[in-house]
Design a protein around this motif. Structure first.
Motif, PDB file in Angstrom:
ATOM      1  N   THR A 294     -59.557  -6.613 104.671  1.00 38.53           N
ATOM      2  CA  THR A 294     -59.996  -7.261 105.895  1.00 38.53           C
ATOM      3  C   THR A 294     -60.641  -8.603 105.614  1.00 38.53           C
ATOM      4  N   PRO A 295     -60.123  -9.699 106.154  1.00 35.96           N
ATOM      5  CA  PRO A 295     -60.784 -10.992 105.983  1.00 35.96           C
ATOM      6  C   PRO A 295     -62.184 -10.958 106.590  1.00 35.96           C
ATOM      7  N   SER A 296     -63.163 -11.485 105.870  1.00 33.08           N
ATOM      8  CA  SER A 296     -64.521 -11.456 106.390  1.00 33.08           C
ATOM      9  C   SER A 296     -65.375 -12.567 105.795  1.00 33.08           C
ATOM     10  N   THR A 297     -66.465 -12.832 106.487  1.00 27.20           N
ATOM     11  CA  THR A 297     -67.481 -13.764 106.031  1.00 27.20           C
ATOM     12  C   THR A 297     -68.746 -12.947 105.829  1.00 27.20           C
ATOM     13  N   CYS A 298     -69.292 -13.009 104.624  1.00 22.66           N
ATOM     14  CA  CYS A 298     -70.421 -12.146 104.281  1.00 22.66           C
ATOM     15  C   CYS A 298     -71.517 -12.910 103.556  1.00 22.66           C
ATOM     16  N   ILE A 299     -72.728 -12.418 103.755  1.00 20.17           N
ATOM     17  CA  ILE A 299     -73.890 -12.882 103.013  1.00 20.17           C
ATOM     18  C   ILE A 299     -74.390 -11.668 102.239  1.00 20.17           C
ATOM     19  N   PHE A 300     -74.680 -11.872 100.969  1.00 20.64           N
ATOM     20  CA  PHE A 300     -75.185 -10.788 100.128  1.00 20.64           C
ATOM     21  C   PHE A 300     -76.581 -11.149  99.641  1.00 20.64           C
ATOM     22  N   LEU A 301     -77.530 -10.291  99.907  1.00 20.59           N
ATOM     23  CA  LEU A 301     -78.897 -10.454  99.422  1.00 20.59           C
ATOM     24  C   LEU A 301     -79.138  -9.320  98.442  1.00 20.59           C
ATOM     25  N   LEU A 302     -79.339  -9.661  97.181  1.00 16.77           N
ATOM     26  CA  LEU A 302     -79.433  -8.616  96.167  1.00 16.77           C
ATOM     27  C   LEU A 302     -80.628  -8.850  95.259  1.00 16.77           C
ATOM     28  N   GLN A 303     -81.474  -7.856  95.212  1.00 12.36           N
ATOM     29  CA  GLN A 303     -82.661  -7.897  94.372  1.00 12.36           C
ATOM     30  C   GLN A 303     -82.330  -7.385  92.973  1.00 12.36           C
ATOM     31  N   THR A 304     -83.012  -7.930  91.994  1.00 16.04           N
ATOM     32  CA  THR A 304     -82.937  -7.418  90.633  1.00 16.04           C
ATOM     33  C   THR A 304     -84.245  -6.697  90.358  1.00 16.04           C
ATOM     34  N   ALA A 305     -84.136  -5.461  89.887  1.00 14.92           N
ATOM     35  CA  ALA A 305     -85.327  -4.673  89.554  1.00 14.92           C
ATOM     36  C   ALA A 305     -85.630  -4.863  88.068  1.00 14.92           C
ATOM     37  N   GLU A 306     -86.346  -3.961  87.493  1.00 16.57           N
ATOM     38  CA  GLU A 306     -86.686  -4.061  86.070  1.00 16.57           C
ATOM     39  C   GLU A 306     -85.448  -3.976  85.187  1.00 16.57           C
ATOM     40  N   ASN A 307     -85.536  -4.595  84.020  1.00 19.31           N
ATOM     41  CA  ASN A 307     -84.467  -4.574  83.015  1.00 19.31           C
ATOM     42  C   ASN A 307     -83.131  -5.111  83.532  1.00 19.31           C
ATOM     43  N   ASN A 308     -83.188  -6.087  84.411  1.00 22.79           N
ATOM     44  CA  ASN A 308     -81.983  -6.719  84.968  1.00 22.79           C
ATOM     45  C   ASN A 308     -81.039  -5.743  85.657  1.00 22.79           C
ATOM     46  N   GLN A 309     -81.579  -4.677  86.204  1.00 22.84           N
ATOM     47  CA  GLN A 309     -80.779  -3.680  86.906  1.00 22.84           C
ATOM     48  C   GLN A 309     -80.928  -3.864  88.413  1.00 22.84           C
ATOM     49  N   PRO A 310     -79.908  -3.474  89.179  1.00 22.89           N
ATOM     50  CA  PRO A 310     -80.057  -3.522  90.632  1.00 22.89           C
ATOM     51  C   PRO A 310     -80.974  -2.390  91.086  1.00 22.89           C
ATOM     52  N   PRO A 311     -81.565  -2.510  92.250  1.00 21.01           N
ATOM     53  CA  PRO A 311     -82.340  -1.385  92.763  1.00 21.01           C
ATOM     54  C   PRO A 311     -81.393  -0.215  93.022  1.00 21.01           C
ATOM     55  N   GLU A 312     -81.939   0.967  93.033  1.00 21.29           N
ATOM     56  CA  GLU A 312     -81.119   2.163  93.193  1.00 21.29           C
ATOM     57  C   GLU A 312     -80.238   2.099  94.442  1.00 21.29           C
ATOM     58  N   ASP A 313     -80.768   1.539  95.530  1.00 19.72           N
ATOM     59  CA  ASP A 313     -80.006   1.510  96.780  1.00 19.72           C
ATOM     60  C   ASP A 313     -78.825   0.533  96.759  1.00 19.72           C
ATOM     61  N   ALA A 314     -78.718  -0.275  95.707  1.00 23.27           N
ATOM     62  CA  ALA A 314     -77.611  -1.237  95.622  1.00 23.27           C
ATOM     63  C   ALA A 314     -76.721  -1.026  94.405  1.00 23.27           C
ATOM     64  N   SER A 315     -77.041  -0.056  93.575  1.00 23.34           N
ATOM     65  CA  SER A 315     -76.304   0.089  92.312  1.00 23.34           C
ATOM     66  C   SER A 315     -74.832   0.436  92.515  1.00 23.34           C
ATOM     67  N   LYS A 316     -74.520   1.320  93.449  1.00 21.18           N
ATOM     68  CA  LYS A 316     -73.121   1.698  93.705  1.00 21.18           C
ATOM     69  C   LYS A 316     -72.331   0.490  94.224  1.00 21.18           C
ATOM     70  N   PHE A 317     -72.948  -0.293  95.095  1.00 25.85           N
ATOM     71  CA  PHE A 317     -72.333  -1.483  95.672  1.00 25.85           C
ATOM     72  C   PHE A 317     -71.971  -2.480  94.571  1.00 25.85           C
ATOM     73  N   LEU A 318     -72.935  -2.793  93.706  1.00 24.91           N
ATOM     74  CA  LEU A 318     -72.699  -3.749  92.629  1.00 24.91           C
ATOM     75  C   LEU A 318     -71.683  -3.204  91.631  1.00 24.91           C
ATOM     76  N   ARG A 319     -71.789  -1.930  91.315  1.00 23.28           N
ATOM     77  CA  ARG A 319     -70.856  -1.315  90.364  1.00 23.28           C
ATOM     78  C   ARG A 319     -69.417  -1.434  90.845  1.00 23.28           C
ATOM     79  N   PHE A 320     -69.194  -1.300  92.157  1.00 22.87           N
ATOM     80  CA  PHE A 320     -67.844  -1.433  92.716  1.00 22.87           C
ATOM     81  C   PHE A 320     -67.253  -2.797  92.372  1.00 22.87           C
ATOM     82  N   PHE A 321     -68.011  -3.857  92.584  1.00 16.42           N
ATOM     83  CA  PHE A 321     -67.484  -5.207  92.339  1.00 16.42           C
ATOM     84  C   PHE A 321     -67.374  -5.536  90.858  1.00 16.42           C
TER      85      PHE A 321
END
Length: 167
Positions: free
Chosen positions: A48-75
Motif C-alpha cells: 500500500t502506498p503511504s506517507t509515514c512518520i516514524f518516531l523511535l526511541q533508543t533505550a539502553e545499549n542501543n536497543q529499541p524499547p520493548e514496545d517497538a522491537s518487533k516493528f524494527l526487527r521487521f524492517f
C-alpha cells in the motif's frame, strides 16, 4: 492528505501528540503505536502506498524499547527485496534517546543516543522508501530541544508534499 505516524517508546508518544496538534485540520494524522502492529500489518507496507512518520526511541545499549522491537526487527530483515518500498513509502524519521544512559555523557550528542532511529531511517531508504524530510535526532538530556525545530520543518515539508499531490 493522510499521514500515519508510528511511535515506539515513551518519549515518542508525547512528540506524536505534538505533531498531530500542529498538523492542523488540513492534514489527517493517524497515530499508531508500533507495538500494536502485527506481522500481517507490517507486510502491508509492501502493498500500500503511504506517507509515514516514524518516531523511535533508543533505550539502553542501543536497543529499541520493548514496545517497538518487533516493528524494527521487521524492517531489519535481510530477506526483504531492496525495492520492497519503492514508489510505496514516503517517510520521515525522528530518533529519540537519552545520553544520560551512555557512559561518556559529557561529550555525547543526540546522534550518539538515537541509534534505533538512525537504523530505521537508513533501512527504509535501503528498501526503496523515499525520505520526504530529513532525519531528526533528539536527546532527553538536553530537554529534547531539537524536537520543536524538527516538527516545524516537518509540517512545512508535509504542506509542500500535500501541495505537490494536489497540483
Amino acid at each position: 492528505m493522510k499521514i500515519t505516524l508510528y511511535w515506539g517508546g515513551e518519549l515518542s508518544q508525547g512528540v506524536a501528540d505534538q505533531i498531530s496538534a500542529q498538523a492542523g485540520q488540513e492534514i489527517a494524522v493517524e497515530i499508531v503505536a508500533m507495538e500494536s502492529y502485527g506481522k500481517s500489518d507490517l507486510e502491508a507496507f509492501a502493498d500500500t502506498p503511504s506517507t509515514c512518520i516514524f518516531l523511535l526511541q533508543t533505550a539502553e545499549n542501543n536497543q529499541p524499547p520493548e514496545d517497538a522491537s518487533k516493528f524494527l526487527r521487521f524492517f531489519k530483515r535481510k530477506s526483504h527485496p531492496t525495492d520492497m518500498l519503492s514508489d510505496k513509502l514516503q517517510f520521515a524519521v525522528l530518533g529519540l534517546g537519552d545520553s544520560n544512559l551512555l557512559l561518556d555523557r559529557q561529550t555525547t550528542t543526540a546522534k550518539d543516543c538515537s541509534a534505533c532511529g538512525q537504523l530505521l531511517d537508513t533501512r527504509l531508504e535501503t528498501l526503496g522508501g523515499t525520505r520526504f524530510y530529513e532525519l531528526g535526532l533528539a536527546d532527553e538530556r538536553t530537554g529534547m530541544e531539537e524536537v520543536e525545530p524538527w516538527i516545524t520543518g516537518l509540517i512545512e515539508a508535509i504542506a509542500k508534499l500535500s501541495r505537490g499531490l494536489r497540483g
